[in-house]
Enzyme design. Structure first.
Site, PDB file in Angstrom:
ATOM      1  N   GLY A 172       4.272   1.577   6.586  1.00  0.00           N
ATOM      2  CA  GLY A 172       4.799   2.750   5.926  1.00  0.00           C
ATOM      3  C   GLY A 172       5.487   3.382   6.482  1.00  0.00           C
ATOM      4  N   ARG A 208       5.754  -5.330   2.940  1.00  0.00           N
ATOM      5  CA  ARG A 208       4.777  -6.200   3.385  1.00  0.00           C
ATOM      6  C   ARG A 208       5.076  -7.568   3.377  1.00  0.00           C
ATOM      7  NH1 ARG A 208       0.582  -3.095   4.648  1.00  0.00           N
ATOM      8  NH2 ARG A 208       0.419  -1.096   3.118  1.00  0.00           N
ATOM      9  N   ASP A 237       0.654   0.498  13.736  1.00  0.00           N
ATOM     10  CA  ASP A 237      -0.210  -0.496  14.422  1.00  0.00           C
ATOM     11  C   ASP A 237       0.059  -2.010  14.228  1.00  0.00           C
ATOM     12  OD1 ASP A 237      -2.721  -1.164  16.014  1.00  0.00           O
ATOM     13  OD2 ASP A 237      -2.986  -1.912  14.334  1.00  0.00           O
ATOM     14  N   THR A 271       4.862   6.419  12.711  1.00  0.00           N
ATOM     15  CA  THR A 271       3.734   6.599  11.579  1.00  0.00           C
ATOM     16  C   THR A 271       3.352   8.019  11.632  1.00  0.00           C
ATOM     17  OG1 THR A 271       1.350   5.833  11.035  1.00  0.00           O
ATOM     18  CG2 THR A 271       2.137   5.766  13.401  1.00  0.00           C
ATOM     19  N   ASP A 276       0.237   8.814  10.849  1.00  0.00           N
ATOM     20  CA  ASP A 276      -0.944   8.951  11.109  1.00  0.00           C
ATOM     21  C   ASP A 276      -1.362   9.405  12.820  1.00  0.00           C
ATOM     22  OD1 ASP A 276      -1.833   8.585   8.691  1.00  0.00           O
ATOM     23  OD2 ASP A 276      -2.233   6.211   9.088  1.00  0.00           O
ATOM     24  N   ASP A 290      -1.811   7.420  15.260  1.00  0.00           N
ATOM     25  CA  ASP A 290      -2.820   6.959  15.520  1.00  0.00           C
ATOM     26  C   ASP A 290      -2.639   5.748  16.749  1.00  0.00           C
ATOM     27  OD1 ASP A 290      -1.496   5.354  13.851  1.00  0.00           O
ATOM     28  OD2 ASP A 290      -3.427   4.547  12.539  1.00  0.00           O
ATOM     29  N   ARG A 293      -6.663   7.196   7.500  1.00  0.00           N
ATOM     30  CA  ARG A 293      -7.947   6.206   6.988  1.00  0.00           C
ATOM     31  C   ARG A 293      -8.822   5.979   8.231  1.00  0.00           C
ATOM     32  NH1 ARG A 293      -4.753   1.135   4.672  1.00  0.00           N
ATOM     33  NH2 ARG A 293      -3.366   1.746   6.312  1.00  0.00           N
TER      34      ARG A 293
END
Length: 319
Positions: free
Chosen positions: A11, A72, A103, A125, A127, A129, A171
């Protein structure tokens, strides 16, 4: 090392272009040729690789998204795809690769590194994360986007005496919801890292209503539930008028904040240095405002820590 390549994958996140700019300019400063790979790992397999110049990265530091694009690639998951990617790089005399992404992107980088090709990683990212860094490129910009949206929703929530449920991305990580909730003064924050009690939420809303509060804001990370479902539960259990907003991909766009531009520049420059130093398989990161490198194996250990103290503080401030 005389030739390196870079790609963005997964993303998109605001600040990726700033990282691209830093890599290209840092490399050229050290008389290294730089090649940009279009469309992530798919571009590696399809040999969509082009030499980059200083002019290619002019006036992009303020732009969101990525000028190298991202896509992708199922083919890259197979060993044959990975071997083709390395073959294409070596055919051009490219000796090292820098991968910018989250990730999944960094896992792809590790696969190439395990096959003996030098790779450096940069976490990008919204996120936030990824283990081994306090912040990822794009998180701060997305955070500010969410806070601005919540501020606007609060105005209409107050005017109409309503409870609003706002769903944000995340998520598996609740960082965006947590930081936005604290910054925007949300009454309730729901994240994947912590279970919630519906009765506690109802009690908190009732206490606010009893003291004359005309509105409430609930922020929920997508990995912890959905805004429509939470709005339905509140209507069912409290018989109050609720509205819900799903911010969606608006969180990924926009001009990167100064913080993300500086972070991306620092990480991009350090990634080039990593390859020049003959180091491979490390992700560039920021810990306590200092540059730090972390092995890919640690990055995937799942040790990204959720800030429990901040989450507790958010509950104490929303009495």
């Amino acid at each position: 090392m005389k030739k390196i390549a870079l790609l963005t994958s997964g993303g998109d996140s605001p600040g990726m272009n700033a990282a691209i700019r830093a890599v290209v300019r840092k490399a050229i400063y050290h008389d290294i040729e730089v090649f940009g790979v279009k469309n992530g790992f798919a571009g590696l397999i399809e040999d969509d690789i082009q030499k980059m110049s200083l002019g290619d990265v002019g006036d992009i530091i303020h732009r969101g998204g990525t000028i190298l694009y991202t896509a992708r690639c199922e083919e890259f998951k197979e060993v044959e795809g990975q071997q083709q990617a390395i073959s294409n790089l070596k055919a051009r005399g490219i000796e090292g690769l820098i991968v910018i992404g989250g990730d999944g992107s960094l896992r792809g980088a590790q696969k190439l590194e395990n096959m003996g090709f030098p790779v450096a990683g940069i976490p990008g990212t919204i996120d936030n994360d990824v283990a081994g860094t306090d912040f990822t490129i794009g998180f701060d910009t997305a955070l500010n986007t969410v806070v601005q949206a919540v501020d606007k929703v609060r105005d209409t929530a107050t005017s109409h005496d309503r409870t609003y449920v706002i769903e944000v991305m995340g998520r598996e990580s609740g960082d965006l919801a947590l930081w936005a909730g604290v910054a925007a003064g949300a009454e309730t924050i729901i994240v994947p890292e912590s279970s919630y009690n519906m009765q506690d939420i109802i009690d908190r809303l009732n206490r606010g209503r009893d003291r004359g509060k005309r509105h409430s804001i609930i922020i929920i990370a997508e990995g912890a539930g959905t805004a429509p479902e939470m709005a339905r539960l509140l209507k069912e259990k409290m018989n109050i008028e609720t509205r819900m907003t799903v911010l969606g991909h608006i969180q990924r766009g926009g001009s990167p904040t100064a913080f993300d531009r500086v972070l991306a520049s620092r990480l991009g420059g350090s990634a080039v240095e990593q390859l020049l130093e003959g180091i491979s398989g490390q992700m560039e990161g920021i810990l306590n405002n200092e540059l730090a490198r972390t092995s890919f194996s640690y990055v995937f250990s799942g040790n990204h820590r959720f800030n429990d103290m901040m989450y507790k503080l958010s509950q104490e401030l929303s009495i």
